[in-house]
Scaffold this active site. Structure first.
Site, PDB file in Angstrom:
ATOM      1  N   HIS A 199      -7.813  95.635  47.592  1.00  0.00           N
ATOM      2  CA  HIS A 199      -6.493  95.688  48.208  1.00  0.00           C
ATOM      3  C   HIS A 199      -5.408  95.976  47.166  1.00  0.00           C
ATOM      4  CE1 HIS A 199      -2.902  93.774  50.291  1.00  0.00           C
ATOM      5  NE2 HIS A 199      -3.238  94.773  51.055  1.00  0.00           N
ATOM      6  N   HIS A 203      -3.179  99.597  46.928  1.00  0.00           N
ATOM      7  CA  HIS A 203      -1.716  99.692  46.899  1.00  0.00           C
ATOM      8  C   HIS A 203      -1.186 100.338  45.617  1.00  0.00           C
ATOM      9  CE1 HIS A 203      -0.219  97.912  50.656  1.00  0.00           C
ATOM     10  NE2 HIS A 203      -1.295  97.146  50.617  1.00  0.00           N
ATOM     11  N   HIS A 228      -5.764  99.192  56.770  1.00  0.00           N
ATOM     12  CA  HIS A 228      -5.453  97.827  57.205  1.00  0.00           C
ATOM     13  C   HIS A 228      -6.052  97.527  58.586  1.00  0.00           C
ATOM     14  CE1 HIS A 228      -2.585  98.253  53.838  1.00  0.00           C
ATOM     15  NE2 HIS A 228      -2.744  96.945  53.712  1.00  0.00           N
ATOM     16  N   GLU A 340       5.741 100.329  57.355  1.00  0.00           N
ATOM     17  CA  GLU A 340       5.370  99.612  56.108  1.00  0.00           C
ATOM     18  C   GLU A 340       6.553  98.911  55.465  1.00  0.00           C
ATOM     19  OE1 GLU A 340       3.381 101.960  53.173  1.00  0.00           O
ATOM     20  OE2 GLU A 340       2.786 100.184  52.048  1.00  0.00           O
ATOM     21  N   HIS A 395      -0.838  91.099  59.787  1.00  0.00           N
ATOM     22  CA  HIS A 395      -1.343  92.471  59.902  1.00  0.00           C
ATOM     23  C   HIS A 395      -1.896  92.764  61.289  1.00  0.00           C
ATOM     24  CE1 HIS A 395      -0.701  95.020  56.446  1.00  0.00           C
ATOM     25  NE2 HIS A 395      -0.552  93.887  55.764  1.00  0.00           N
TER      26      HIS A 395
END
Ligand code: CUO
Length: 681
Positions: A199, A203, A228, A340, A395
């Site tokens: 993760h 990013h 996600h 986002e 999420h």
């Protein structure tokens, strides 16, 4: 060397094989300048840094060295964005190294590490460089704080007493809670080192801040959605294996949040314990002027409602007040950047910064007004967010907005799904010691070297022994008839639970959301009949197990030694590819589809030229391929990203001849296998 021991001054001698930096005087703090401290250490590996005209670093230098940095806080985001920009603007490598060393010496280590990592991934002259895994130099973000004093003792003993070998320090599997907390049953997933590294790394590859060329990658809004979405699907799969219901979206931002989390992590940088969240905490307006972070729950609610409205009408409003359609081709990408929100958001004023500030609000629930001078909790940091149950509730909300959007798109027709003349006749899963069509899972231990992350301790290797899920390697065997010419097709393999939490079979529109993609590859189909065999290790989803834990102490299991393995970076960790299953055998559905490569193919002139980095096949399903277009022209999640066509209520009714399903079971043995003893053959 600039990554190592992030809190130590750079000019401390780094031991036999490490580097010492000879710093220009102006790179040092005043009290060190007088003593010319960086001249004191000689050795073979001295890096003489060049004195360069430093770029304007005022803003990033404002963050104190002991603060908790996170890009979810807009001020920190600005600092990081500026620093990344400066790093990318520096013309030559030598100047970049000198500037980086200066920043490494004088800046907040977490901010430096983030911006430096993004810069290394995006500068032309550092393209081939694979980042070392974050858990090696910030082990405190991944491993129980309880082990660090023991680790220091081990390091001290082995460096001062001859003939004593260090012993690995066991990190128990259950250390953050007991099973009295039901949510704790899936802690092995949330707290997995490999998953959190993935993760973090994802990013870094797809930052939402910084110069445009770093952010504006091929289909980045869509991949934010898809990666996600798959995390939520995987989490739900694990939950069903553990008799927990699917995660509920955090739609009501005013009600108490039952899920608590006590992370038991220390920040070595901030010399603080990461804050915990008690059960039934409530979100509050955030008013932390020192971080320039002021927003209300109502802001989040307004942005949430505007986004739901946009997806239901199929249009968004841009900054000029024009209405922009969320078209079948570009809609998902626009929406991803908007939700986002990345710096590509087409209207940040109106749609706000829902996902990022949601992370921020949840991570400051214990101190929304900075009364207690507390930092963000784990859900506010990219390397630790997935540990916290509330991450998945948040999420699930984010995913729901995407789901509502996808529901507005026309379902795939039989023609869009089919592949004339291609028929799948059978699918099998085989592995060495399990019955046919059974995945076998168990616990395995791996050793993680803490040496590069234990600031101010003697420089000897100290290992933490962690326990994680693992599965037996397996092979798919897929028999296909091809009545057409020899041609190419994309084989897409998914796995989903067969029954819901009540033990009833899923309806198609529920089951499609549970589908986790486990492999995708292009195959040349011979005429007539063809049998495809594909090893689990070849999956384009994963990075190999030993590349997550590259400092495995026992190298005997890996001929060629660990040096043969580079760290590959972004990718789902191999050891977490197959959900845990149950001791009785968890019933699941394996789905295979062959789609027509003519419509999957992506024309990318860059694709042919670039070799992948040494020995690393890119884990493209969740991560794409560095500097290339996403290697599949279909919408991400295809064929399960849209509702079923009219008349399709079950997965069986969805199938066209180029698809097939096979019942499988996932059998979990509650045994712990010691390090290095899993054969990958
Ligand atoms: Cu990856 Cu919320 O986007 O953590």
């Amino acid at each position: 060397a600039l990554f190592d021991r992030p809190n130590e001054p750079l000019f401390l001698p780094k031991g036999d094989e490490q580097f010492t930096f000879h710093m220009p005087e102006d790179y040092l703090e005043d009290r060190f300048k007088i003593k010319n401290i960086s001249d004191r250490f000689g050795g073979d590996n001295v890096v003489d840094l060049k004195r360069i005209t430093l770029p304007d670093l005022d803003l990033p230098l404002q963050l104190k060295k002991t603060e908790q940095f996170t890009p979810f806080i807009p001020l920190h985001r600005q600092m990081a964005g500026q620093l990344i920009e400066k790093f990318l603007e520096i013309k030559n490598l030598e100047d970049f190294v000198s500037c980086s060393a200066y920043c490494r010496q004088n800046m907040n280590p977490l901010l430096f590490n983030y911006a430096y990592s993004v810069a290394l991934l995006h500068r032309n002259d550092t393209k081939g460089f694979d980042l070392p895994p974050l858990h090696e130099f910030f082990p405190d973000k991944f491993i129980d704080y309880g082990i660090f004093s023991k680790a220091r003792m081990e390091a001290n003993i082995s460096s001062t007493v001859e003939d004593i070998q260090t012993e690995p320090i066991e990190v128990p599997l259950d250390y953050t809670a007991s099973d009295l907390d039901h949510e704790h049953r899936v802690a092995y997933f949330r707290e997995d080192v490999g998953i959190n590294l993935h993760h973090w790394h994802w990013h870094l590859v797809y930052p939402f801040l910084g110069p445009r060329r770093v952010v504006a990658k091929d289909r980045r809004g869509e991949i934010f959605y898809f990666m996600h979405q798959q995390i939520i699907a995987r989490y739900n799969f694990e939950r069903l294996c553990n008799k927990l219901a699917r995660v509920k979206k955090l739609i009501d931002l005013r009600s108490p949040i039952p899920e608590a989390y006590f992370p038991k992590l220390d920040s070595l940088t901030a010399s603080r314990t990461w804050a915990a969240r008690s059960p039934n905490s409530m979100l509050q307006d955030i008013n932390r002027e020192t971080e320039q972070l002021v927003f209300d729950i109502q802001d989040l609610e307004r942005w949430r409602d505007r986004l739901y409205e946009a997806v239901s009408t199929g249009r968004v409003i841009n900054t000029q007040g024009q209405s922009v359609p969320l078209s079948e081709n570009t809609g998902i990408d626009i929406l991803g950047d908007l939700i986002e929100a990345s710096s590509l958001s087409i209207n940040r004023n109106f749609y706000g910064d829902l996902h990022n500030l949601g992370h921020a609000a949840l991570s400051l629930i214990h101190d929304p007004e900075f009364k207690y001078l507390e930092n963000v909790s784990v859900v506010g940091d990219l390397a630790t967010a997935m540990r916290d149950p509330v991450f998945y509730r948040w999420h699930a909300l984010i995913d729901d907005i995407f789901v509502k959007y996808k529901q507005t798109l026309p379902p795939y027709s039989v023609q869009q799904l089919g592949f004339d003349g291609i028929r799948i006749n059978s699918i099998e899963v085989n592995s060495k010691s399990s019955p046919k069509n059974q995945f076998s899972t168990f616990w395995q231990q791996s050793d993680v070297n803490l040496a590069r992350g234990m600031d101010f301790a003697p420089r000897s290797n100290v290992f933490a022994r962690i326990t994680h899920l693992q599965h037996q390697p397996f092979e798919y065997k897929i028999k296909v008839t091809n009545t057409g010419q020899q041609r190419q097709g994309t084989v897409r393999i998914f796995l989903a639970p067969k029954f819901d939490e009540r033990g009833l079979p899923f309806l198609f529109n529920d089951e499609r959301k549970m589908m986790i993609e486990v492999d995708r590859f292009v195959h040349n189909f011979k005429q007539q009949s063809d049998t495809i065999t594909r090893k689990s290790q070849s999956s384009s989803l994963i990075i190999p197990f030993e590349r997550t834990f590259r400092d495995l102490k026992d190298t005997a299991a890996f001929p060629g030694g660990m040096d043969a393995f580079n760290f590959c970076g972004c990718g789902w960790p191999e050891h977490m590819m197959i959900p845990r299953g149950t001791p009785e055998g968890f019933p699941a559905t394996l789905f295979v589809m062959v789609s027509d490569y003519q419509f999957d193919k992506v024309d990318d002139p860059k694709a042919a030229k670039k070799p992948s980095s040494a020995g690393c096949e890119p884990a493209s399903i969740y991560c794409g391929i560095r500097d290339q277009k996403y290697p599949d022209a279909r919408p991400m999640g295809y064929p399960f990203d849209r509702v079923g066509r009219a008349g399709v209520n079950t997965l069986r009714e969805f199938l066209t001849p180029n698809m097939l399903t096979q019942d499988v079971i996932i059998k979990f043995s509650n045994v712990i296998v010691p390090p290095g003893s899993v054969s990958r053959a």
